[in-house]
Design a protein around this motif. Structure first.
Motif, short mmCIF file in Angstrom:
data_model
loop_
_atom_site.label_atom_id
_atom_site.label_comp_id
_atom_site.label_asym_id
_atom_site.label_seq_id
_atom_site.Cartn_x
_atom_site.Cartn_y
_atom_site.Cartn_z
N UNK A 146 0.75 -1.13 -0.03
CA UNK A 146 -0.03 0.06 -0.12
C UNK A 146 0.94 1.06 -0.04
N UNK A 147 0.89 2.08 -1.26
CA UNK A 147 1.81 3.22 -1.29
C UNK A 147 1.19 4.14 -0.20
N UNK A 148 0.15 4.43 0.00
CA UNK A 148 -0.67 5.21 0.84
C UNK A 148 -1.90 4.59 1.12
N UNK A 149 -2.40 4.98 2.43
CA UNK A 149 -3.74 4.39 2.85
C UNK A 149 -4.59 5.82 3.50
N UNK B 208 -0.19 2.51 -7.98
CA UNK B 208 -0.34 3.88 -8.61
C UNK B 208 -1.69 4.21 -8.69
N UNK B 209 -2.40 3.48 -8.17
CA UNK B 209 -4.23 3.99 -8.43
C UNK B 209 -4.72 3.73 -7.22
N UNK B 210 -5.74 4.47 -7.04
CA UNK B 210 -6.77 4.36 -5.75
C UNK B 210 -7.53 3.08 -5.94
N UNK C 23 -9.06 -6.87 -7.71
CA UNK C 23 -8.02 -5.66 -7.59
C UNK C 23 -8.11 -4.91 -8.79
N UNK C 24 -8.20 -5.47 -9.87
CA UNK C 24 -8.23 -4.81 -11.28
C UNK C 24 -9.44 -3.89 -11.32
N UNK C 25 -10.72 -4.22 -10.84
CA UNK C 25 -11.96 -3.50 -10.75
C UNK C 25 -11.67 -2.63 -9.47
N UNK C 26 -10.71 -2.38 -9.06
CA UNK C 26 -10.46 -1.16 -7.89
C UNK C 26 -10.93 -1.62 -6.43
N UNK C 27 -11.02 -3.11 -6.13
CA UNK C 27 -11.38 -3.30 -4.72
C UNK C 27 -10.31 -4.11 -4.32
N UNK C 28 -9.58 -3.82 -3.16
CA UNK C 28 -8.70 -4.81 -2.39
C UNK C 28 -9.41 -5.42 -1.36
N UNK C 29 -9.30 -6.86 -1.66
CA UNK C 29 -9.94 -7.95 -0.36
C UNK C 29 -8.99 -8.78 -0.18
#
Length: 424
Positions: free
Chosen positions: A30-33, A42-44, A340-346
């Motif tokens: 996680x680059x940022x949280x 590199x993406x949210x 994750x490709x769809x923008x959700x981290x599980x």
């Protein structure tokens, strides 16, 4: 001659294969949280994998509590609690937690894992621990470290537990150990039945409230409060609802004092760092004064679970832990990658986190998520499933689990889980 490192090659080969096909789900950087949002690659993305159920790890009051303790006591105690590692705020947190949990005394541990390892001290030769098969790994390791016997009963199967107890030498000491809220499937233990059985069989009951302390019950005291049961000993961690790190054991004063002086995971480890203690103290104040945080996260988790079921996904429980069953390791990792490709981290959970055949995608919501983000998670699952060539084989929801019908979680009850069905 056998090389003790020989087993490493198979694990390395498997991990390398996952990395090549982009389905390695471990240690995502996680680059940022920023609360319910993280930056990955590199993406949210929506952070739907955290145990920070109340969102307190980023609460300014909790962060300031950590900073204030660091300024006063430093970054570390540089010694064990029983030597030079106990400060004023360590003792304050222990006393506050004892009152919060309604126990005579409490003792801190450097982590929730080490709090549970301390239970090994209670298991001498001639004793036996009886443990739910779905218990956290730290409880399993505590049983292995103790000198007593170790018997595991099928998840939530109290008939099996009774048979194991009755088959044990009546003169041996007996300890029943269970999670309160189980970390993978989100179901809860039947503490009243366990307490009755413990009384009948002359056993003691220990409940690990790692995932429910601060979350469940009118006052946030966990599953014991919800079900009106006083275990002989409670363990918990600060790395979930308290937004910090560390652990605690709470019970009768003489038991706590025995652990304080004899438990190797407490005596031979540096004390919990003051910033972690300061953060946990600040979190406790919020938990006691702002029940609306519990109400919010339970409402959001119900919204997520109902949305997933409406789309045909198989899920369970009625806590912020929302498992989505895939029941195959390769498919589970592929689903993780697609999400994750769809923008959700599980979290993708396979053996040994769950039994083989019980693989699942673990989703967790926090009080900082919005309703729109919860709906976006459901939509991401639908899109991710559409990308899977095996989508027709995905398990579907064929039964409903008990819903939370009161905002303090008081409707939570124990129910046989998918794992119990597999083991039964």
């Amino acid at each position: 001659m056998r090389d003790v490192f020989a087993k490493i090659q198979a694990s390395t080969t498997r991990a390398d294969a996952m990395k090549r096909d982009r389905t390695y789900p471990y240690g995502t950087v996680l680059a940022e949280r920023r609360g319910p949002v993280a930056v990955v690659g590199g993406r949210e993305v929506i952070m739907a994998s955290s145990n920070d159920y109340l969102g307190l790890s980023v609460d300014p009051r909790v962060v300031e509590g950590a900073a204030r303790a660091a300024r006063r006591y430093g970054a570390s105690c540089t010694g064990a609690p029983i030597m030079n590692g106990t400060t004023g705020i360590h003792r304050e947190l222990e006393e506050r937690l004892a009152v919060f949990l309604g126990r005579e005394a409490a003792v801190l541990a450097p982590s929730g894992f080490q709090a549970n390892l301390a239970l090994a001290t209670l298991l001498g030769r001639g004793d036996t621990v009886f443990a739910d098969r779905a218990n956290h790994a730290s409880l399993v390791d505590a049983a292995r470290l103790g000198f007593g016997g170790h018997r595991r009963y099928r998840h939530a199967d109290l008939g099996h537990l009774r048979r194991l107890l009755e088959a044990t030498d009546p003169d041996c000491g007996r300890l029943i150990v269970t999670d309160g809220l189980f970390s993978m499937e989100g179901d809860v233990a039947d503490l009243p039945a366990l307490k009755r059985l413990a009384g009948e069989q002359g056993a003691r009951l220990v409940v690990d409230c790692a995932h429910d302390m601060g979350l469940l019950g009118p006052n946030g005291r966990g599953t014991p409060e919800v079900q009106g049961v006083a275990p002989d000993l409670v363990t918990a961690t600060f790395s979930k609802c308290f937004g910090s790190v560390g652990g605690v054991l709470a019970g009768d004063r003489e038991v706590v004092d025995f652990l304080r002086h004899h438990a190797r995971s407490l005596v031979f480890s540096a004390a919990l760092p003051p910033p972690s203690v300061g953060a946990a103290l600040a979190a406790l104040e919020i938990i006691e004064s702002e029940p609306e945080l519990r109400e919010r996260v339970l409402g959001l988790s119900a919204r997520l679970r109902e949305g997933l079921r409406a789309e045909g996904f198989e899920t369970a429980g009625d806590a912020p832990i929302v498992p989505v069953f895939v029941r195959d390791d390769e498919r589970c990792r592929a689903m993780w990658r697609a999400l994750l490709d769809e923008g959700v981290l599980v979290n993708a959970v396979s053996s040994p986190g769950v039994p083989v055949g019980g693989e699942l995608v673990r989703v967790a919501v926090t009080a900082r998520h919005t309703g729109e983000q919860v709906d976006a998670i459901v939509a991401a699952f639908v899109r991710a499933r559409a990308q899977m060539p095996w989508r027709a084989a995905m398990p579907s929801s064929s039964e409903s689990s008990p819903k939370v019908n009161s905002q303090d979680g008081s409707s939570l009850r124990a129910a046989p889980s998918a794992q119990a069905r597999m083991e039964g």
